[in-house]
Design a protein around this motif. Structure first.
Motif, PDB file in Angstrom:
ATOM      1  N   HIS A  50     -13.126  -3.981  -3.202  1.00 57.63           N
ATOM      2  CA  HIS A  50     -12.559  -3.983  -1.611  1.00 57.63           C
ATOM      3  C   HIS A  50     -13.285  -4.657  -0.746  1.00 57.63           C
ATOM      4  O   HIS A  50     -14.353  -4.944  -0.571  1.00 57.63           O
ATOM      5  CB  HIS A  50     -12.590  -2.432  -1.435  1.00 57.63           C
ATOM      6  CG  HIS A  50     -12.029  -2.334   0.026  1.00 57.63           C
ATOM      7  ND1 HIS A  50     -12.567  -2.402   1.315  1.00 57.63           N
ATOM      8  CD2 HIS A  50     -11.094  -1.572   0.422  1.00 57.63           C
ATOM      9  CE1 HIS A  50     -11.781  -2.222   2.291  1.00 57.63           C
ATOM     10  NE2 HIS A  50     -10.833  -1.847   1.660  1.00 57.63           N
ATOM     11  N   CYS A  79      -5.025  -1.522   4.881  1.00 62.45           N
ATOM     12  CA  CYS A  79      -4.854  -0.232   4.618  1.00 62.45           C
ATOM     13  C   CYS A  79      -3.786   0.262   5.785  1.00 62.45           C
ATOM     14  O   CYS A  79      -3.413  -0.466   6.574  1.00 62.45           O
ATOM     15  CB  CYS A  79      -6.142   0.638   4.616  1.00 62.45           C
ATOM     16  SG  CYS A  79      -7.135   0.427   6.368  1.00 62.45           S
ATOM     17  N   SER A  80      -3.630   1.641   5.659  1.00 64.69           N
ATOM     18  CA  SER A  80      -2.662   2.236   6.725  1.00 64.69           C
ATOM     19  C   SER A  80      -3.191   1.943   7.951  1.00 64.69           C
ATOM     20  O   SER A  80      -4.132   1.955   8.144  1.00 64.69           O
ATOM     21  CB  SER A  80      -2.150   3.600   6.225  1.00 64.69           C
ATOM     22  OG  SER A  80      -3.172   4.479   6.374  1.00 64.69           O
ATOM     23  N   VAL A  91      -6.245  -2.759  -0.248  1.00 65.86           N
ATOM     24  CA  VAL A  91      -6.563  -1.541   0.185  1.00 65.86           C
ATOM     25  C   VAL A  91      -5.245  -0.623   0.362  1.00 65.86           C
ATOM     26  O   VAL A  91      -4.542  -1.194   0.436  1.00 65.86           O
ATOM     27  CB  VAL A  91      -7.131  -2.082   1.628  1.00 65.86           C
ATOM     28  CG1 VAL A  91      -8.675  -1.106   1.798  1.00 65.86           C
ATOM     29  CG2 VAL A  91      -7.165  -3.504   1.880  1.00 65.86           C
ATOM     30  N   ALA A  92      -5.711   0.409   0.305  1.00 59.81           N
ATOM     31  CA  ALA A  92      -4.473   1.442   0.868  1.00 59.81           C
ATOM     32  C   ALA A  92      -4.884   2.523   1.607  1.00 59.81           C
ATOM     33  O   ALA A  92      -6.156   2.913   1.803  1.00 59.81           O
ATOM     34  CB  ALA A  92      -3.962   2.080  -0.748  1.00 59.81           C
ATOM     35  N   GLY A  93      -3.959   3.171   2.302  1.00 59.25           N
ATOM     36  CA  GLY A  93      -4.590   4.143   3.399  1.00 59.25           C
ATOM     37  C   GLY A  93      -3.895   5.424   3.139  1.00 59.25           C
ATOM     38  O   GLY A  93      -2.884   5.605   2.428  1.00 59.25           O
ATOM     39  N   ASP A 130       0.966  -1.157   0.061  1.00 54.73           N
ATOM     40  CA  ASP A 130       0.191  -0.057   0.011  1.00 54.73           C
ATOM     41  C   ASP A 130       0.936   1.339   0.088  1.00 54.73           C
ATOM     42  O   ASP A 130       0.562   2.306  -0.502  1.00 54.73           O
ATOM     43  CB  ASP A 130      -0.956   0.096   1.140  1.00 54.73           C
ATOM     44  CG  ASP A 130      -1.780  -1.032   1.119  1.00 54.73           C
ATOM     45  OD1 ASP A 130      -2.263  -1.598   0.256  1.00 54.73           O
ATOM     46  OD2 ASP A 130      -2.225  -1.686   2.207  1.00 54.73           O
ATOM     47  N   VAL A 160     -13.167  -1.721   6.767  1.00 54.86           N
ATOM     48  CA  VAL A 160     -12.074  -1.059   6.468  1.00 54.86           C
ATOM     49  C   VAL A 160     -11.067  -0.944   7.751  1.00 54.86           C
ATOM     50  O   VAL A 160      -9.661  -0.947   7.538  1.00 54.86           O
ATOM     51  CB  VAL A 160     -12.430   0.467   6.360  1.00 54.86           C
ATOM     52  CG1 VAL A 160     -11.278   1.419   5.716  1.00 54.86           C
ATOM     53  CG2 VAL A 160     -13.323   0.607   4.998  1.00 54.86           C
ATOM     54  N   ARG A 193      -6.863   2.688   9.617  1.00 48.77           N
ATOM     55  CA  ARG A 193      -7.649   1.512  10.222  1.00 48.77           C
ATOM     56  C   ARG A 193      -7.928   2.009  11.522  1.00 48.77           C
ATOM     57  O   ARG A 193      -9.222   1.542  11.979  1.00 48.77           O
ATOM     58  CB  ARG A 193      -6.538   0.216  10.524  1.00 48.77           C
ATOM     59  CG  ARG A 193      -6.150  -0.495   9.189  1.00 48.77           C
ATOM     60  CD  ARG A 193      -5.442  -1.952   9.593  1.00 48.77           C
ATOM     61  NE  ARG A 193      -4.375  -1.907  10.297  1.00 48.77           N
ATOM     62  CZ  ARG A 193      -3.172  -1.733  10.170  1.00 48.77           C
ATOM     63  NH1 ARG A 193      -2.884  -1.396   9.028  1.00 48.77           N
ATOM     64  NH2 ARG A 193      -2.427  -1.627  11.138  1.00 48.77           N
ATOM     65  N   SER A 226      -4.581   7.842  -1.824  1.00 49.12           N
ATOM     66  CA  SER A 226      -3.644   6.715  -1.521  1.00 49.12           C
ATOM     67  C   SER A 226      -3.544   5.881  -2.716  1.00 49.12           C
ATOM     68  O   SER A 226      -2.375   5.002  -2.856  1.00 49.12           O
ATOM     69  CB  SER A 226      -4.222   5.931  -0.495  1.00 49.12           C
ATOM     70  OG  SER A 226      -5.443   5.055  -0.888  1.00 49.12           O
ATOM     71  N   LEU A 264      -5.812   3.994  -3.915  1.00 47.52           N
ATOM     72  CA  LEU A 264      -6.740   2.712  -3.905  1.00 47.52           C
ATOM     73  C   LEU A 264      -7.577   2.501  -5.146  1.00 47.52           C
ATOM     74  O   LEU A 264      -7.801   1.509  -5.629  1.00 47.52           O
ATOM     75  CB  LEU A 264      -7.584   2.903  -2.472  1.00 47.52           C
ATOM     76  CG  LEU A 264      -8.721   1.761  -2.413  1.00 47.52           C
ATOM     77  CD1 LEU A 264      -7.991   0.304  -2.364  1.00 47.52           C
ATOM     78  CD2 LEU A 264      -9.594   1.977  -1.140  1.00 47.52           C
TER      79      LEU A 264
END
Length: 297
Positions: free
Chosen positions: A141, A214-215, A295-297, A57, A209, A219, A274, A276
């Motif tokens: 997602h 994710c980051s 997922v990405a944060g 991510d 989520v 989170r 991010s 995503l």
């Protein structure tokens, strides 16, 4: 040439003989008997699993030219969804400030006969549309946890949006009585049921989520938002049913609504910032379900 045939071992002729084996006799016997030989240690190649989603991510993903239009559409949908959510929240609070008193629930603002009904119900419809746009942008997602990842986050957001859309069309009656009590109608029961479903689905999406790849900040934010929305909405509903502390209950419901809407806007912005939505656009729907969550944060 007979003299060469009988040359001693120290002669030049003896030294010229080719050597076919190397090493001492014990070493040769060890290799011949199949003694284990040292082999360099190789670390097994890591294959991305469902928890990682097949992409780091923190590393930006290069979007192929063929996927750029789809990625652009997702980014536009996420941005529009965030804007719709913020506009809806502003309209809800503007309506609340028009009504005097403290014990006024969100549903009461949109009840039959209220001067704020038109604004509030339109705001709920706009919020539902915003949630649908964000859900469309996040297609594919999923959470990493087994239960939370049973279905996609976009499906949960879509369910929440549909619930609030129904609540905006099927409002509670004047005074917004508690369902199944004296003076309540089927309309009140339907409105309350879909409103509770909408809050529950929103909290579930936050958990999805919160337990994804994710980051860490996103989170933690999603987990805190889930706890805040579920706790505030549940406490406010119980106080309303019991007829106690309506001022506090109404305040808790407004708090739950505010947190949920702000979280949706933050999620949409984070999904664009991010990368995503770009990751999800690159992958086909079939591969997105096979390779696990992205997922990405």
């Amino acid at each position: 040439m007979p003299a060469l045939a009988g040359a001693p071992h120290g002669s030049a002729a003896g030294a010229a003989r080719p050597t076919t084996r190397s090493g001492s006799a014990p070493e040769r016997r060890g290799h011949e008997r199949g003694a284990p030989r040292h082999r360099p240690h190789h670390r097994p190649h890591h294959r991305p699993g469902p928890a990682s989603g097949g992409h780091d991510d923190a590393t930006p993903l290069a979007v192929p030219a063929s996927s750029r239009p789809a990625a652009g559409h997702r980014r536009a949908a996420a941005g529009a969804g965030a804007l719709a959510a913020l506009l809806a929240l502003a309209a809800l609070w503007a309506a609340r400030l028009r009504v005097e008193g403290d014990g006024v629930y969100v549903s009461q603002l949109g009840a039959d006969g209220m001067p704020t009904a038109g604004v509030v119900n339109t705001a709920l419809l706009v919020l539902a549309a915003g949630g649908g746009l964000v859900a469309w942008a996040l297609r594919g997602h999923r959470a990493c946890a087994p239960v939370l990842g049973a279905w996609s986050t976009s499906a949960t957001l879509t369910a929440a949006g549909l619930a609030f859309a129904v609540a905006s069309r099927v409002t509670c009656t004047e005074g917004c009585p508690v369902p199944l009590t004296t003076g309540s109608t089927t309309q009140d029961l339907v409105h309350t049921s879909v409103a509770v479903t909408g809050f529950g689905a929103a909290a579930w999406a936050m958990l999805q989520v919160g337990w994804s790849a994710c980051s860490r900040p996103l989170r933690l934010l999603s987990r805190g938002a889930a706890a805040g929305v579920a706790g505030s909405a549940a406490a406010g509903g119980l106080l309303s049913v019991a007829g106690l502390g309506t001022d506090v209950g109404a305040g808790l419901e407004h708090l739950a609504t505010t947190v949920a809407v702000l979280w949706l806007a933050v999620l949409a912005v984070a999904a664009v910032g991010s990368g995503l939505v770009d990751q999800l656009a690159v992958r086909t729907p079939a591969r997105a379900s096979e390779a696990g969550p992205v997922v990405a944060g």
